[in-house]
Scaffold this motif. Structure first.
Motif, PDB file in Angstrom:
ATOM      1  N   TYR A 293      37.272 -11.595 -47.913  1.00 26.77           N
ATOM      2  CA  TYR A 293      37.887 -11.284 -49.221  1.00 26.77           C
ATOM      3  C   TYR A 293      36.857 -11.423 -50.348  1.00 26.77           C
ATOM      4  CZ  TYR A 293      42.758 -10.950 -47.554  1.00 26.77           C
ATOM      5  OH  TYR A 293      43.913 -10.548 -46.948  1.00 26.77           O
ATOM      6  N   LYS A 297      35.271  -8.138 -52.724  1.00 31.09           N
ATOM      7  CA  LYS A 297      35.419  -8.039 -54.183  1.00 31.09           C
ATOM      8  C   LYS A 297      34.328  -7.157 -54.785  1.00 31.09           C
ATOM      9  CE  LYS A 297      37.461 -12.496 -55.351  1.00 31.09           C
ATOM     10  NZ  LYS A 297      37.052 -13.863 -55.622  1.00 31.09           N
ATOM     11  N   ASN A 305      42.516  -7.060 -53.072  1.00 29.55           N
ATOM     12  CA  ASN A 305      43.287  -8.105 -53.767  1.00 29.55           C
ATOM     13  C   ASN A 305      44.230  -7.451 -54.761  1.00 29.55           C
ATOM     14  OD1 ASN A 305      42.166 -10.736 -52.890  1.00 29.55           O
ATOM     15  ND2 ASN A 305      40.276  -9.719 -53.523  1.00 29.55           N
ATOM     16  N   TYR A 306      45.427  -7.968 -54.880  1.00 30.93           N
ATOM     17  CA  TYR A 306      46.468  -7.301 -55.676  1.00 30.93           C
ATOM     18  C   TYR A 306      47.148  -8.268 -56.625  1.00 30.93           C
ATOM     19  CZ  TYR A 306      45.387  -4.046 -52.107  1.00 30.93           C
ATOM     20  OH  TYR A 306      44.673  -3.218 -51.293  1.00 30.93           O
ATOM     21  N   PRO A 316      47.198 -14.326 -45.962  1.00 32.47           N
ATOM     22  CA  PRO A 316      45.802 -13.858 -45.899  1.00 32.47           C
ATOM     23  C   PRO A 316      45.471 -13.084 -44.617  1.00 32.47           C
ATOM     24  CG  PRO A 316      45.939 -16.263 -45.673  1.00 32.47           C
ATOM     25  CD  PRO A 316      47.306 -15.793 -46.041  1.00 32.47           C
TER      26      PRO A 316
END
Ligand SMILES: Cc1ncc(COP(=O)(O)O)c(C=O)c1O
Length: 483
Positions: A293, A297, A305-306, A316
């Motif tokens: 994650y 980015k 990612n929201y 996750p």
């Protein structure tokens, strides 16, 4: 001190005796088997047993199977746990048959899995559908609001249970504490399809399982995010409102009288492994997921990612991937060219399911492939939001003007009509557009002009339909019932 997994251990001990088998199954621990398959089947056939002395019986568990089920109950803080060898599907069916007699009402989230609808058909019960939220950033349907459940309970205080799906396929879930308390005020059980949350409650990084929060019955597909063989599921109960002896009768009716020992032993091994090493194993898996994650980015066109509504939690393990210039379907194709296979794609999203078996190198490969895709410029796909209005309408299954009973749909004659001519008829198929994954037309529901127009619009936008045979949406099966 951790005990040995009782079912697996008994199977191994039996095999070690080098026994002579004059019982089923006919392959006799692999002695009689097509040699073409030996490489992969050999070992597993050696423990593919049946209910002989010392190996207990799933339908009347008293020894090793009971012990293994108790270990599972203890891990999940359930009062009792049942091993299922036909997936969460059979757990859902058995629960509905346990709570509903013919004609009884059950409040059910509209976007539940088809096994729940099938359970309602088998029980000749009447569904009261309640609409789920649709999550803006992902354009997918998720869980229901407490106020929605409350309104349904007020309107139908005679409902026999509330049936919810939590989490959804994309790993979105809500804390059900309030809904549990509400349902109990009406003295009926809250039944939860937690197929996608078998790992819930097993590590602080995951949401709690509904069984820990006080739900009456929770079904989990242990084969989805944990390590059971396909079809291995767990049904946990802890309830003052469920008749457990009736539940056992239905589980016995619906499951094979020769349940698979390799599947049961894989459930047993999963529970045992989690008890012994769960924390370390999850820490290890979660470390690489966090790494993924973090790295993701930095992707320019790809998002993982929201922004979720405050009351939502995201699991996750469910990695939802969006590309600003590609549909979910196209992104899935590109990843498959890189030898990476995902769980599903919809118009906007791809879903990569990680699990207890996910290795750091799997996530490295996924990230490397996404980086390669990210380097190419694609023209931007406009995120169109789903018109919410039709999904927010209350659907009243007891209103004979808008629906016929599900049982009726099954037994009535049917005919196929071009889609526009079907307006006004009762549908004999479900139509579930993805996104947002909420059945737009339910079985037995009267087809309206608004529904058809909206579905045609969705089709033009590239949505895919499931549930219906003619996925091009040119025609639909309807019942012959006259008004
Ligand atoms: C929400 C949900 N419930 C139930 C099921 C059925 O689970 P199983 O495959 O374990 O029978 C599925 C399967 O995908 C599912 O997604």
């Amino acid at each position: 001190m951790f005990e040995k997994p009782p079912i697996y251990n008994a199977l191994v001990q039996h095999k070690k005796k080098n026994p002579v088998s004059f019982h089923v199954p006919g392959h006799k621990m692999g002695q009689g088997f097509n040699s073409l398959g030996s490489k992969y089947y050999k070992n597993i056939l050696e423990i593919d047993m049946t209910e002989i002395t010392g190996l207990d019986n799933l339908h009347q568990a008293e020894e090793i199977i009971l012990e293994a089920q108790q270990e599972a109950a203890n891990l999940y803080h359930a009062e009792q746990t049942f091993f299922l060898v036909n997936g969460t599907t059979v757990g859902n069916l058995a629960l509905i048959l346990t709570v509903c007699q013919p004609g009884d009402r059950i409040i059910v989230q509209r976007n539940v899995h088809k096994s729940v609808i099938n359970g309602i058909i088998l029980a000749h019960a009447e569904p009261i559908y309640i609409n789920p939220d649709i999550i803006d950033d992902l354009e997918v349907s998720a869980c229901v609001k407490t106020s929605t459940v409350e309104a349904a309970l007020k309107k139908y205080p005679d409902a026999k249970a509330v049936f919810l799906m939590n989490p959804n396929y994309y790993g979105l879930s809500k804390d059900l504490t309030e809904i549990i308390a509400l349902t109990h005020r009406y003295q009926i059980p809250l039944l939860v399809d937690e197929a996608h949350g078998a790992h819930f409650g097993l590590h602080p990084a995951f949401p709690k399982s509904a069984i820990q929060l006080g739900a009456d019955a929770v079904v989990q597909s242990t084969h989805k995010t944990l390590s059971a063989m396909t079809m291995g599921s767990l049904l946990h109960v802890h309830s003052n409102y469920l008749d457990i002896s009736r539940l056992k009768v239905f589980l016995s009716m619906l499951q094979s009288s020769s349940p698979s020992y390799p599947i049961m032993a894989s459930l047993d091994l999963t529970v045992n492994w989690l008890k012994r090493e769960g924390e370390q194993v999850w820490n290890h898996v979660l470390e690489s997921i966090d790494w993924f994650y973090e790295k993701a980015k930095h992707l320019k066109h790809i998002k993982v990612n929201y922004v979720l509504p405050e009351e939502y939690q995201h699991d996750p393990l469910k990695i939802v991937i969006q590309h600003e210039g590609l549909s979910g379907y196209r992104l899935q194709e590109l990843l498959e060219k890189e030898n990476i296979y995902l769980e599903l794609a919809d118009m906007y999203n791809c879903l990569a399911v990680a699990s207890i078996g996910t290795m750091p190198e799997d996530l490295e490969k996924l990230l490397a492939a996404l980086k390669r895709i990210d380097k190419v410029e694609y023209s931007t796909v406009e995120m169109r939001s789903t018109p919410r209005s039709l999904f927010e309408q209350d659907y009243d299954a007891s209103d004979s003007n808008s629906s016929v009973s599900l049982g009726n749909v099954l037994y009535q004659n049917k005919k196929r009509l071009p889609i526009r001519e079907a307006i006004g008829y009762f549908s004999a198929e479900m139509v579930i557009p993805y996104p947002p994954g909420v059945p737009m037309i339910q079985l037995g529901e009267r087809i309206t002009k608004e529904m058809v127009n909206y579905l045609i619009y969705l089709k033009e936008q590239g949505a895919k339909f499931t549930g219906i045979n003619d996925t091009s949406f040119q025609s639909i099966l309807v019942t012959h019932i006259e008004d």
